[in-house]
Design an enzyme around this catalytic site. Structure first.
Site, PDB file in Angstrom:
ATOM      1  N   CYS A   1      35.411  46.826  48.412  1.00  0.00           N
ATOM      2  CA  CYS A   1      36.279  46.540  49.561  1.00  0.00           C
ATOM      3  C   CYS A   1      37.717  46.276  49.106  1.00  0.00           C
ATOM      4  O   CYS A   1      37.991  45.278  48.445  1.00  0.00           O
ATOM      5  CB  CYS A   1      35.691  45.337  50.306  1.00  0.00           C
ATOM      6  SG  CYS A   1      36.778  44.585  51.513  1.00  0.00           S
TER       7      CYS A   1
ATOM      8  N   CYS B   1      39.204  43.008  50.345  1.00  0.00           N
ATOM      9  CA  CYS B   1      38.561  41.895  49.619  1.00  0.00           C
ATOM     10  C   CYS B   1      39.253  41.688  48.272  1.00  0.00           C
ATOM     11  O   CYS B   1      39.506  40.547  47.867  1.00  0.00           O
ATOM     12  CB  CYS B   1      37.085  42.182  49.381  1.00  0.00           C
ATOM     13  SG  CYS B   1      36.102  42.354  50.884  1.00  0.00           S
TER      14      CYS B   1
END
Length: 121
Positions: free
Chosen positions: A30, A33
């Protein structure tokens, strides 16, 4: 304080033995993230009395499923075992600091009383 990797095995103990726990649900693939990780780490250094934990949703399917994590990153904050904040998406450092300040300001006796007063489902 450095962040800890949280698993389903240590989740309950962490939540019950610490006043405030900030959890970042994330995954290695991600992009947002990975962008949020240094912010999360930096803010954790500012609050050594708070547990900052990361849950890898790729490895911890049980935890991610239990909390119905649909988007990552998702940030969740517990205080005295009560979820006070749960939101998907990245926060900036000032935004995360502001949320933590609000969590600290809450009158938890009132929060617990309000929860107790709610009809049982």
């Amino acid at each position: 304080m450095a962040t800890m990797e949280m698993t389903a095995q240590d989740f309950e103990d962490t939540i019950t033995t610490n006043d405030i726990v900030v959890i970042d649900f994330w995954a290695p693939w991600c992009g947002p993230c990975r962008s949020f990780a240094p912010i999360f780490e930096k803010v954790s250094d500012n609050h050594t009395d708070i547990v900052f934990a990361k849950v890898n949703t790729e490895e911890e399917h049980e935890l991610a499923g239990h909390f119905q994590i649909r988007s990552i990153p998702t940030l969740m904050i517990f205080r005295e075992q009560v979820i006070l904040f749960a939101e998907a998406g990245m926060l900036s450092e000032p935004q995360l600091e502001q949320v933590i300040a609000k969590v600290r300001e809450l009158d938890m006796a009132k929060v617990h009383a309000d929860i107790a007063a709610q009809p049982q489902q």
